[in-house]
Motif scaffolding. Structure first.
Motif, PDB file in Angstrom:
ATOM      1  N   ARG A 169     -13.531  -0.007  -2.727  1.00 22.80           N
ATOM      2  CA  ARG A 169     -12.470   0.993  -2.783  1.00 22.80           C
ATOM      3  C   ARG A 169     -11.463   0.669  -3.883  1.00 22.80           C
ATOM      4  O   ARG A 169     -10.266   0.468  -3.629  1.00 22.80           O
ATOM      5  CB  ARG A 169     -11.750   1.086  -1.430  1.00 22.80           C
ATOM      6  CG  ARG A 169     -12.578   1.647  -0.282  1.00 22.80           C
ATOM      7  CD  ARG A 169     -13.011   3.092  -0.521  1.00 22.80           C
ATOM      8  NE  ARG A 169     -11.907   3.985  -0.842  1.00 22.80           N
ATOM      9  CZ  ARG A 169     -11.149   4.618   0.078  1.00 22.80           C
ATOM     10  NH1 ARG A 169     -11.411   4.447   1.374  1.00 22.80           N
ATOM     11  NH2 ARG A 169     -10.180   5.422  -0.297  1.00 22.80           N
ATOM     12  N   PRO A 170     -11.933   0.649  -5.154  1.00 24.53           N
ATOM     13  CA  PRO A 170     -10.991   0.363  -6.246  1.00 24.53           C
ATOM     14  C   PRO A 170      -9.899   1.403  -6.372  1.00 24.53           C
ATOM     15  O   PRO A 170      -8.834   1.131  -6.939  1.00 24.53           O
ATOM     16  CB  PRO A 170     -11.894   0.339  -7.484  1.00 24.53           C
ATOM     17  CG  PRO A 170     -13.104   1.136  -7.101  1.00 24.53           C
ATOM     18  CD  PRO A 170     -13.302   0.876  -5.644  1.00 24.53           C
ATOM     19  N   ASP A 171     -10.158   2.598  -5.827  1.00 25.38           N
ATOM     20  CA  ASP A 171      -9.164   3.669  -5.914  1.00 25.38           C
ATOM     21  C   ASP A 171      -7.895   3.354  -5.133  1.00 25.38           C
ATOM     22  O   ASP A 171      -6.834   3.917  -5.397  1.00 25.38           O
ATOM     23  CB  ASP A 171      -9.766   4.976  -5.376  1.00 25.38           C
ATOM     24  CG  ASP A 171     -10.281   4.837  -3.955  1.00 25.38           C
ATOM     25  OD1 ASP A 171     -11.167   3.972  -3.732  1.00 25.38           O
ATOM     26  OD2 ASP A 171      -9.806   5.566  -3.051  1.00 25.38           O
ATOM     27  N   LEU A 172      -7.994   2.410  -4.157  1.00 30.04           N
ATOM     28  CA  LEU A 172      -6.841   2.084  -3.313  1.00 30.04           C
ATOM     29  C   LEU A 172      -5.899   1.073  -3.952  1.00 30.04           C
ATOM     30  O   LEU A 172      -4.780   0.878  -3.476  1.00 30.04           O
ATOM     31  CB  LEU A 172      -7.320   1.556  -1.961  1.00 30.04           C
ATOM     32  CG  LEU A 172      -8.100   2.545  -1.076  1.00 30.04           C
ATOM     33  CD1 LEU A 172      -8.581   1.849   0.195  1.00 30.04           C
ATOM     34  CD2 LEU A 172      -7.239   3.760  -0.738  1.00 30.04           C
ATOM     35  N   GLY A 173      -6.350   0.406  -5.005  1.00 28.81           N
ATOM     36  CA  GLY A 173      -5.511  -0.630  -5.600  1.00 28.81           C
ATOM     37  C   GLY A 173      -5.306  -1.785  -4.629  1.00 28.81           C
ATOM     38  O   GLY A 173      -6.230  -2.202  -3.928  1.00 28.81           O
ATOM     39  N   ASP A 174      -4.088  -2.311  -4.580  1.00 31.44           N
ATOM     40  CA  ASP A 174      -3.765  -3.429  -3.694  1.00 31.44           C
ATOM     41  C   ASP A 174      -3.666  -2.930  -2.246  1.00 31.44           C
ATOM     42  O   ASP A 174      -2.721  -2.228  -1.894  1.00 31.44           O
ATOM     43  CB  ASP A 174      -2.454  -4.070  -4.137  1.00 31.44           C
ATOM     44  CG  ASP A 174      -1.945  -5.136  -3.179  1.00 31.44           C
ATOM     45  OD1 ASP A 174      -2.738  -5.629  -2.349  1.00 31.44           O
ATOM     46  OD2 ASP A 174      -0.746  -5.461  -3.256  1.00 31.44           O
ATOM     47  N   VAL A 175      -4.642  -3.334  -1.418  1.00 32.84           N
ATOM     48  CA  VAL A 175      -4.639  -2.861  -0.026  1.00 32.84           C
ATOM     49  C   VAL A 175      -3.833  -3.766   0.897  1.00 32.84           C
ATOM     50  O   VAL A 175      -3.708  -3.483   2.091  1.00 32.84           O
ATOM     51  CB  VAL A 175      -6.085  -2.719   0.514  1.00 32.84           C
ATOM     52  CG1 VAL A 175      -6.867  -1.709  -0.304  1.00 32.84           C
ATOM     53  CG2 VAL A 175      -6.799  -4.067   0.546  1.00 32.84           C
ATOM     54  N   SER A 176      -3.266  -4.849   0.371  1.00 32.95           N
ATOM     55  CA  SER A 176      -2.477  -5.751   1.220  1.00 32.95           C
ATOM     56  C   SER A 176      -1.138  -5.133   1.607  1.00 32.95           C
ATOM     57  O   SER A 176      -0.574  -5.484   2.651  1.00 32.95           O
ATOM     58  CB  SER A 176      -2.220  -7.084   0.510  1.00 32.95           C
ATOM     59  OG  SER A 176      -1.192  -6.963  -0.464  1.00 32.95           O
ATOM     60  N   LYS A 177      -0.616  -4.262   0.729  1.00 32.01           N
ATOM     61  CA  LYS A 177       0.711  -3.660   0.939  1.00 32.01           C
ATOM     62  C   LYS A 177       1.786  -4.713   1.201  1.00 32.01           C
ATOM     63  O   LYS A 177       2.709  -4.527   1.995  1.00 32.01           O
ATOM     64  CB  LYS A 177       0.660  -2.641   2.077  1.00 32.01           C
ATOM     65  CG  LYS A 177      -0.236  -1.443   1.782  1.00 32.01           C
ATOM     66  CD  LYS A 177      -0.236  -0.450   2.915  1.00 32.01           C
ATOM     67  CE  LYS A 177      -0.984   0.822   2.531  1.00 32.01           C
ATOM     68  NZ  LYS A 177      -2.386   0.604   2.151  1.00 32.01           N
ATOM     69  N   GLY A 178       1.624  -5.870   0.562  1.00 35.48           N
ATOM     70  CA  GLY A 178       2.625  -6.924   0.660  1.00 35.48           C
ATOM     71  C   GLY A 178       2.580  -7.737   1.933  1.00 35.48           C
ATOM     72  O   GLY A 178       3.506  -8.511   2.206  1.00 35.48           O
ATOM     73  N   LYS A 179       1.514  -7.605   2.714  1.00 36.79           N
ATOM     74  CA  LYS A 179       1.416  -8.326   3.982  1.00 36.79           C
ATOM     75  C   LYS A 179       0.399  -9.460   3.893  1.00 36.79           C
ATOM     76  O   LYS A 179      -0.595  -9.370   3.169  1.00 36.79           O
ATOM     77  CB  LYS A 179       0.986  -7.371   5.102  1.00 36.79           C
ATOM     78  CG  LYS A 179       1.933  -6.215   5.362  1.00 36.79           C
ATOM     79  CD  LYS A 179       1.364  -5.298   6.443  1.00 36.79           C
ATOM     80  CE  LYS A 179       2.257  -4.096   6.690  1.00 36.79           C
ATOM     81  NZ  LYS A 179       1.652  -3.169   7.696  1.00 36.79           N
ATOM     82  N   LEU A 180       0.637 -10.522   4.670  1.00 37.44           N
ATOM     83  CA  LEU A 180      -0.353 -11.571   4.848  1.00 37.44           C
ATOM     84  C   LEU A 180      -1.309 -11.140   5.954  1.00 37.44           C
ATOM     85  O   LEU A 180      -0.881 -10.816   7.067  1.00 37.44           O
ATOM     86  CB  LEU A 180       0.314 -12.891   5.238  1.00 37.44           C
ATOM     87  CG  LEU A 180      -0.647 -14.040   5.555  1.00 37.44           C
ATOM     88  CD1 LEU A 180      -1.404 -14.485   4.304  1.00 37.44           C
ATOM     89  CD2 LEU A 180       0.101 -15.223   6.187  1.00 37.44           C
TER      90      LEU A 180
END
Length: 454
Positions: A169-180
């Motif tokens: 899913r490269p379209d989503l970019g960073d999927v972490s949303k800043g979370k661990l």
């Protein structure tokens, strides 16, 4: 004394020595847990001071962030060469000397010697404070060791929490949303973008299992009986947080390497796993890391402390499948062949690319598009220094080390297989000497600029 009497006396002495030795061994084995904690906590400041003195002697540890280059989520990379030179030496003078001259005059920079573990004689997993605090906040699992703390300053470490990119899913970019990602939130974060098998693999990667220092026995280094360590405690968010350990496959202890926790990004394009073990699949690494490295390669400890043997066909396979989804960060200046797009790159980046593929000889091992040849190479750094033991670590021949990918390398400080290089500038100076390249000051700056663009 008659010969027979002398023999009887000798045997009696040996027997007494054996009895005393057994008694002392039994006494040592019977040290209760409160006594162990008290003894190791008393020793802790001495070893911490020893390590900090070593770091200060070897490196300039000041916080000097780049004003131009940041990691994927915005943390600035550190600027400049941080390894300190011997008195009266310059990088130009050093590069003009032969390996034999450098060794004979003992002018190899101390920061280019192997970096010891924060307490090399004790070894074991040790985590940065930010990982400990966030893990405890989310899961109530405390990864603090009562006998030692992590040693490197936060500004030399990867950003935390790290970005997560998925090949599917490269379209989503960073999927972490800043979370661990932990056991408490993995399902919420990934249930809509992973299939059930991949989601189960992720669950296992964030599940703690008993480990040498973190377990329920009284031979542990946590104050309370412990659930253990998870794969993603070191490989936080499938990347790295610079947590360290000592390798379990080398003996004696003074020859064991401090471990640089590598990123898991780009696992799908790699063919060798483990810095020196050359395991052939990520499934091999996943299984044997948990069986062996978790317990310093000591099967008896693993059995006693509660090793969890993972089932190869389902659990190991599921874990490996998720790891293979972890992608490199975007590199907008690279084309599909992994080379710079001239319309997007700066002049110094383009000059650096020319050096990388030419005078610098970097591409001999780091071939595009992912900048690894999936082989192992022996740099023979021992040509430059005399064998020496520092803080319990013997600096000698390292042997062959696998070629790690350079894609996204700016996100993964510190560098080399044992964290001895704090910055990419240090890394270029190191290889300029080891490969005898004789790069100019400008060429070195250009090469760093190119590496930051990968």
């Amino acid at each position: 004394m008659p010969a027979r009497s002398r023999i009887q006396w000798a045997f009696a002495t040996l027997s007494l020595t054996a009895v005393v030795g057994l008694a002392l061994t039994a006494w040592a084995e019977e040290e209760d847990f409160p006594s162990l904690v008290k003894r190791l906590q008393t020793e802790k400041p001495k070893f911490a001071a020893r390590q900090q003195a070593l770091l200060a002697e070897r490196y300039d540890l000041a916080d000097r962030p780049s004003k131009e280059t940041v990691m994927s989520r915005g943390k600035p990379v550190q600027e400049g060469v941080r390894v300190k030179l011997p008195a009266g030496m310059t990088w130009e003078k050093l590069a003009g000397m032969t390996p034999e001259e450098i060794k004979d005059k003992s002018v190899w920079p101390a920061g280019f010697l192997p970096l010891p573990h924060p307490h090399h004689e004790a070894g074991g997993m040790i985590f940065p404070k930010f990982l400990i605090e966030e893990t405890k906040k989310q899961t109530d699992r405390d990864l603090t060791r009562f006998d030692l703390d992590f040693d490197l300053p936060d500004h030399f470490l990867p950003e935390f929490p790290a970005a997560i990119y998925l090949t599917t899913r490269p379209d989503l970019g960073d999927v972490s949303k800043g979370k661990l990602v932990t056991l408490t939130n993995f399902n919420e974060m990934f249930k809509d973008i992973l299939n059930p098998k991949q989601l189960e693999g992720l669950r296992l990667l964030v599940t703690p299992f008993p480990q040498q220092q973190f377990n329920a026995t009284e031979d542990r280094r946590s104050l309370k009986a412990h659930q253990g360590a998870a794969c993603f405690d070191c490989h936080a968010n499938g990347h790295t947080n610079a947590s360290t350990h000592t390798v379990g496959d080398i003996r004696p202890n003074e020859h064991r390497h401090r471990i640089d926790t590598p990123t898991l990004r780009g696992v799908n394009v790699q063919r060798l796993f483990g810095s020196q073990r050359a395991l052939k699949t990520v499934e091999d690494f996943t299984e044997f890391e948990q069986r062996a490295a978790y317990f310093d390669g000591i099967p008896a400890d693993a059995a006693r402390k509660g090793t969890n043997v993972l089932e190869r066909g389902s659990q190991v396979h599921f874990m490996a499948e998720f790891q293979a989804l972890l992608d490199f960060p975007p590199a907008p200046k690279l084309n599909v062949f992994g080379k710079l797009n001239p319309a997007k790159a700066t002049e110094n980046e383009l000059r650096g690319q020319e050096i990388f593929f030419g005078k610098g000889q970097c591409a001999t091992c780091h071939t595009p598009p992912y900048y690894t040849d999936n082989l192992m190479h022996n740099l023979k750094v021992e040509r430059f220094f005399k064998e020496i033991t520092v803080n319990g670590r013997k600096a000698s021949a390292d042997g062959p080390i696998k070629t790690f990918p350079l894609r996204g390398i700016k996100d993964s400080p510190p560098y080399l297989h044992d964290d001895r290089l704090m910055t990419l500038d240090d890394t270029v100076e190191f290889f300029n000497l080891v490969l005898e390249l004789k790069l100019s000051a400008q060429e070195k700056k250009d090469l760093v600029a190119f590496l930051r663009a990968l």
